[in-house]
Write an enzyme that holds these catalytic residues in place. Structure first.
Site, mmCIF file in Angstrom:
data_model
loop_
_atom_site.group_PDB
_atom_site.id
_atom_site.type_symbol
_atom_site.label_atom_id
_atom_site.label_comp_id
_atom_site.label_asym_id
_atom_site.label_seq_id
_atom_site.Cartn_x
_atom_site.Cartn_y
_atom_site.Cartn_z
ATOM 1 N N HIS A 167 0.822 -1.214 0.000
ATOM 2 C CA HIS A 167 0.000 0.000 0.000
ATOM 3 C C HIS A 167 0.859 1.267 0.000
ATOM 4 O O HIS A 167 0.518 2.269 0.630
ATOM 5 C CB HIS A 167 -0.950 0.039 1.206
ATOM 6 C CG HIS A 167 -1.949 -1.070 1.239
ATOM 7 N ND1 HIS A 167 -3.217 -0.952 0.725
ATOM 8 C CD2 HIS A 167 -1.877 -2.343 1.720
ATOM 9 C CE1 HIS A 167 -3.880 -2.087 0.907
ATOM 10 N NE2 HIS A 167 -3.076 -2.953 1.501
ATOM 11 N N ARG A 203 -7.471 7.022 3.801
ATOM 12 C CA ARG A 203 -6.391 6.868 2.811
ATOM 13 C C ARG A 203 -6.727 5.709 1.876
ATOM 14 O O ARG A 203 -6.947 4.582 2.315
ATOM 15 C CB ARG A 203 -5.045 6.615 3.498
ATOM 16 C CG ARG A 203 -3.871 6.535 2.512
ATOM 17 C CD ARG A 203 -2.535 6.432 3.245
ATOM 18 N NE ARG A 203 -1.410 6.347 2.332
ATOM 19 C CZ ARG A 203 -0.925 5.221 1.808
ATOM 20 N NH1 ARG A 203 -1.477 4.054 2.112
ATOM 21 N NH2 ARG A 203 0.095 5.237 0.986
ATOM 22 N N ASN A 209 -10.226 -3.018 2.384
ATOM 23 C CA ASN A 209 -9.877 -3.090 0.963
ATOM 24 C C ASN A 209 -11.141 -2.942 0.128
ATOM 25 O O ASN A 209 -12.248 -3.013 0.650
ATOM 26 C CB ASN A 209 -9.228 -4.444 0.633
ATOM 27 C CG ASN A 209 -7.760 -4.496 1.027
ATOM 28 O OD1 ASN A 209 -7.124 -3.466 1.235
ATOM 29 N ND2 ASN A 209 -7.227 -5.704 1.114
ATOM 30 N N HIS A 217 -4.030 0.798 11.890
ATOM 31 C CA HIS A 217 -3.832 -0.477 12.588
ATOM 32 C C HIS A 217 -5.189 -1.084 12.949
ATOM 33 O O HIS A 217 -5.964 -0.435 13.669
ATOM 34 C CB HIS A 217 -3.010 -0.215 13.857
ATOM 35 C CG HIS A 217 -2.676 -1.454 14.631
ATOM 36 N ND1 HIS A 217 -2.828 -2.728 14.136
ATOM 37 C CD2 HIS A 217 -2.185 -1.594 15.881
ATOM 38 C CE1 HIS A 217 -2.450 -3.607 15.046
ATOM 39 N NE2 HIS A 217 -2.054 -2.945 16.114
ATOM 40 N N TYR A 273 0.951 -4.419 12.105
ATOM 41 C CA TYR A 273 0.808 -2.993 11.783
ATOM 42 C C TYR A 273 1.637 -2.073 12.687
ATOM 43 O O TYR A 273 2.252 -1.138 12.207
ATOM 44 C CB TYR A 273 -0.674 -2.581 11.781
ATOM 45 C CG TYR A 273 -1.421 -3.097 10.574
ATOM 46 C CD1 TYR A 273 -1.705 -4.446 10.444
ATOM 47 C CD2 TYR A 273 -1.810 -2.268 9.552
ATOM 48 C CE1 TYR A 273 -2.368 -4.943 9.329
ATOM 49 C CE2 TYR A 273 -2.482 -2.749 8.431
ATOM 50 C CZ TYR A 273 -2.761 -4.081 8.328
ATOM 51 O OH TYR A 273 -3.410 -4.563 7.226
HETATM 52 FE FE1 HDD Z 1 -2.704 -4.882 5.523
HETATM 53 C C1 HDD Z 1 -1.208 -1.881 5.163
HETATM 54 C C2 HDD Z 1 -5.680 -3.575 4.357
HETATM 55 C C3 HDD Z 1 -4.084 -8.026 5.462
HETATM 56 C C4 HDD Z 1 0.040 -6.107 7.029
HETATM 57 N N1 HDD Z 1 -3.317 -3.077 4.884
HETATM 58 C C5 HDD Z 1 -2.546 -1.967 4.799
HETATM 59 C C6 HDD Z 1 -3.329 -0.872 4.285
HETATM 60 C C7 HDD Z 1 -4.579 -1.361 4.052
HETATM 61 C C8 HDD Z 1 -4.573 -2.747 4.432
HETATM 62 C C9 HDD Z 1 -5.757 -0.588 3.497
HETATM 63 C C10 HDD Z 1 -2.815 0.528 4.027
HETATM 64 C C11 HDD Z 1 -3.085 1.439 5.198
HETATM 65 C C12 HDD Z 1 -2.635 2.836 4.871
HETATM 66 O O1 HDD Z 1 -3.255 3.453 3.989
HETATM 67 O O2 HDD Z 1 -1.673 3.274 5.487
HETATM 68 N N2 HDD Z 1 -4.496 -5.662 4.952
HETATM 69 C C13 HDD Z 1 -5.621 -4.942 4.603
HETATM 70 C C14 HDD Z 1 -6.749 -5.835 4.527
HETATM 71 C C15 HDD Z 1 -6.292 -7.086 4.802
HETATM 72 C C16 HDD Z 1 -4.880 -6.975 5.096
HETATM 73 C C17 HDD Z 1 -8.174 -5.417 4.203
HETATM 74 C C18 HDD Z 1 -7.063 -8.368 4.861
HETATM 75 C C19 HDD Z 1 -7.968 -8.593 5.725
HETATM 76 N N3 HDD Z 1 -2.110 -6.730 6.091
HETATM 77 C C20 HDD Z 1 -2.833 -7.894 6.017
HETATM 78 C C21 HDD Z 1 -2.111 -8.968 6.653
HETATM 79 C C22 HDD Z 1 -0.941 -8.429 7.128
HETATM 80 C C23 HDD Z 1 -0.960 -7.019 6.758
HETATM 81 C C24 HDD Z 1 -2.586 -10.408 6.766
HETATM 82 C C25 HDD Z 1 0.175 -9.071 7.902
HETATM 83 C C26 HDD Z 1 0.024 -10.110 8.678
HETATM 84 N N4 HDD Z 1 -0.871 -4.138 5.945
HETATM 85 C C27 HDD Z 1 0.094 -4.807 6.615
HETATM 86 C C28 HDD Z 1 1.311 -3.963 6.908
HETATM 87 C C29 HDD Z 1 0.894 -2.575 6.332
HETATM 88 C C30 HDD Z 1 -0.482 -2.860 5.751
HETATM 89 C C31 HDD Z 1 2.585 -4.526 6.438
HETATM 90 C C32 HDD Z 1 1.858 -1.897 5.378
HETATM 91 C C33 HDD Z 1 1.899 -0.459 5.777
HETATM 92 C C34 HDD Z 1 1.177 -0.396 7.024
HETATM 93 O O3 HDD Z 1 0.714 -1.635 7.367
HETATM 94 O O4 HDD Z 1 1.006 0.596 7.702
HETATM 95 O O5 HDD Z 1 1.542 -3.925 8.271
#
Ligand code: HDD
Length: 682
Positions: free
Chosen positions: A76, A113, A149, A340, A363
């Site tokens: 993202h 966002r 999402n 988060h 997160y």
């Molecule tokens: Fe995630 C970012 C949505 C599964 C780990 N996620 C992130 C963002 C969104 C989502 C919208 C961007 C937030 C922003 O605009 O800053 N993610 C989802 C959805 C998921 C999902 C709807 C399924 C249910 N994500 C998911 C899993 C993991 C992560 C299973 C790890 C176990 N996601 C992250 C992250 C991020 C992230 C690596 C990257 C940047 C951040 O968190 O701030 O931690």
């Protein structure tokens, strides 16, 4: 209650005001506040001599610049955000005690966002990808994040596989290609060998992955959460955002061209519409399930690769969000915002969904590296609008000055304060779910069916949507070099639908699947985006005209269309004033050099008296491209002559009429329809 705090829709904006700095009109200073006398030349030993070490101004300016970048989000990375407010329609007291869901009179400030998932921070926005839709609610009880999402399911079932799916879909590590695309070997190899990705892959190949606008996407919390009410009774809940303008998409050829024409297409669309006062609106919906009904379904309600069909568990619309303000500074606000799913408020709790459990760790962890330490909650955009008090101290970039000696609990010196709050006082009390079991690393039996809902999704698509899905598979697998991976995918998707697998196989040169087919015949009409809302509001209309046009007529038509929310932009031979025969003038917004057919929703061909061969040729190409992207086209009088072939002129969605009132009505309706899929395009 004595800890009641007055939060209104302006609370966040007022808080941010203390951090805003206006530099315009001021004297230039160092970061220490000292005025500087010169900013173009470094301090040198002689006019042509070396720069001196003592040049503190040079060193400070350069050092700051050298450290300007922070790591982009691991997923993202490319996103764009806006502020707004949320209001519940009716009290949700029966289901949850969350304060921001109680009173229709309260407006909660929000920050949203939107993002793509795979591409890096500078990548194009109209790529085929999932879109993030993350909302921060600044409530009186603290920050609540709904990190959603635009697709209701996910690639994997267990958080531990997140690094694997992300490594597989990101550019391949040996050459860092392709950018922002799943159309390569490692993604499809992952899918073939982790078949839980089948359902999500169907969504990814569908029109949902190429939205027309952030304003025209649904949002889904994906994971199953819990609502808990004042009496401690809990319900399972899934969150939805429903856009006021309905769900609409680009066509693939158009999406690819926009990536070059305007890589900022989605942010520009959001930014411009908010600037013009066309505030995007989304309704919040919830699917609520009694705890007793947990095992009533053919799927496991804790499996994030499954959706809850809306026909079985209806979406209850509970409130509305309006986005009404753009950010002042993208880095300070959009880039530094930290979401988060674990930022919850009393009344919202988790379930044992193993994907959600994994997210709850990831997160905060990622913000530590991205934002440089544990005090990211103090960055203005992340600050709650209610006060926060605890014994956490120090760390990089600490802003608050916590006074006093005591930074531990329990203490007699501070009388045990800050003190934990009881549930009655607003303290968060975890839902006391009973859990028991042996420690195992296993997939639950109830998580083993990977294909039924992928078939449900396929069955629910309209004819054009199915065609787009087949085309997308053909495109993506056409880019996969490994014949073995291609074959594995064909064999795998035969379990979703045999016709789909055969259509892919035929095109990509693999053998037809060895076996396959499914007995799933159910469909869910709510999954087809063709069943959502239609509106001409905010649709962009290209008006092609040159000097000598019929001024009164064009003015009449444009006023009529504007009344239904259409946004016309004039394209002419040069920028500047275009003159009608009757003295009516328009200002040209574009020429064919500065814009392109793909960034408009519809075309109105007016013409004029220009005899320029070049202009007429380009106008013809422009309108044909719009036609081939199934867009509405309108022409009156002279403009009709521009329509290349008779076939085009007689096609659906092409409105040719010299009766102005009728034209406005029919063309306005066609613009609302957006695309005419049953048009023959050669
Ligand atoms: Fe995630 C970012 C949505 C599964 C780990 N996620 C992130 C963002 C969104 C989502 C919208 C961007 C937030 C922003 O605009 O800053 N993610 C989802 C959805 C998921 C999902 C709807 C399924 C249910 N994500 C998911 C899993 C993991 C992560 C299973 C790890 C176990 N996601 C992250 C992250 C991020 C992230 C690596 C990257 C940047 C951040 O968190 O701030 O931690």
């Amino acid at each position: 209650m004595n800890n009641e705090r007055k939060i209104n829709e302006n609370s966040k904006n007022e808080q941010l005001e203390a951090f805003r700095v206006e530099d315009k009109g001021k004297k230039l200073t160092t970061n220490q506040g000292m005025k500087v006398s010169e900013d173009e030349f470094s301090l040198k030993a002689g006019e042509r001599g070396p720069t001196l070490m003592e040049d503190f101004h040079f060193r400070e300016k350069m050092t700051h610049f050298d450290h300007e970048r922070i790591p982009e989000r691991v997923v993202h990375a490319r996103g764009f955000a806006a502020y707004g407010e949320f209001q519940v329609y009716e009290s949700m007291r029966k289901y949850t005690k969350a304060k921001f869901l109680q009173n229709p009179g309260v407006k909660t400030p929000v920050f949203v966002r939107f993002s793509t998932v795979v591409g890096s921070r500078g990548s194009a926005e109209t790529v085929r990808d999932v879109r993030g839709f993350a909302t921060k609610f600044y409530t009186e009880e603290g920050v609540y994040d709904l990190v959603a999402n635009n697709m209701p399911v996910f690639f994997i079932q267990d958080g531990i596989k997140f690094p694997d799916i992300v490594h597989a879909i990101k550019p391949e590590p040996d050459n860092e290609m392709p950018q922002a695309s799943s159309a390569h070997d490692t993604y499809w190899d992952f899918v073939a060998n982790n078949q839980e990705a089948a359902h999500m892959t169907m969504w990814l190949m569908s029109d949902r992955a190429i939205p027309r606008s952030f304003r025209m996407m649904e949002g889904f919390g994906v994971n199953t959460f819990r609502f808990v009410n004042e009496d401690g009774k809990a319900y399972f809940v899934k969150f939805h955002w429903k856009p006021k303008l309905g769900v609409h998409s680009l066509v693939w050829d158009e999406a690819q061209k926009i990536s070059g024409e305007d890589p900022d297409y989605h942010r520009r669309d959001l930014w411009e519409n908010i600037e013009k006062g066309h505030f995007p609106e989304f309704e919040l919906g919830v699917q609520i399930l009694d705890e007793e009904d947990e095992f009533k379904f053919t799927f496991d309600i804790l499996d994030a690769t499954k959706l809850w069909p809306e026909e079985e568990i209806p979406v209850k619309i509970i409130g509305k969000m309006i986005l009404n303000r753009n950010v002042d500074n993208v880095f300070a606000e959009t880039e530094q915002v930290a979401f988060h799913p674990g930022h919850v408020v009393p009344g919202i709790d988790f379930t044992n969904d193993p994907l959600l459990q994994g997210r709850l760790f990831s997160y905060t962890d990622t913000q530590l590296i991205r934002l440089g330490g544990p005090n990211f909650h103090e960055i203005p955009i992340n600050r709650s609008v209610c006060p926060f008090h605890n014994n956490q101290r120090d760390g990089y970039h600490r802003q608050t000055i916590n006074v006093g000696k005591v930074s531990y609990h329990k203490s007699s010196l501070a009388g045990n304060t800050p003190a934990p709050a009881s549930a009655e006082e607003g303290g968060y009390v975890h839902y006391q779910e009973k859990v028991e079991g042996r420690k195992v690393r296993e997939r639950s039996e109830s998580f083993r069916d990977h294909f039924s809902q992928a078939s449900l999704f396929w069955n629910s698509m309209s004819k054009p949507e199915k065609k787009h899905i087949i085309d997308a598979y053909r495109f993506e697998l056409g880019k996969v070099k490994s014949q073995s991976v291609r074959q594995q995918i064909v064999d795998m998707f035969a379990n979703v639908n045999l016709d789909l697998a055969l259509a892919i196989a035929e095109y990509i040169g693999t053998k037809p699947p060895k076996s396959g087919g499914t007995n799933i015949t159910k469909s869910s009409p709510a999954l087809s985006q063709l069943n959502t809302k239609y509106s001409a509001e905010t649709r962009k209309l290209a008006v092609i005209l040159t000097d000598g046009f019929n001024g009164k007529e064009v003015q009449f038509v444009l006023e009529g269309l504007k009344a239904s929310g259409v946004q016309p932009e004039i394209i002419s031979e040069t920028l500047g004033t275009v003159r009608g025969t009757d003295g009516i003038t328009f200002k040209a917004d574009h020429t064919f050099l500065t814009t392109d057919s793909v960034v408009f929703d519809a075309v109105y061909m007016v013409r004029g008296s220009s005899k320029s061969v070049e202009f007429n040729k380009e106008a013809g190409q422009f309108v044909y491209e719009a036609y081939s992207h199934y867009k509405p086209i309108g022409a009156t009088h002279d403009g009709k002559r521009w329509l290349e072939t008779d076939e085009m002129g007689q096609s659906v969605g092409v409105i040719l009429s010299d009766d102005m009132k009728r034209f406005i009505e029919e063309f306005g309706e066609a613009i609302a329809v957006h695309r005419f899929w049953n048009r023959t395009v050669v």
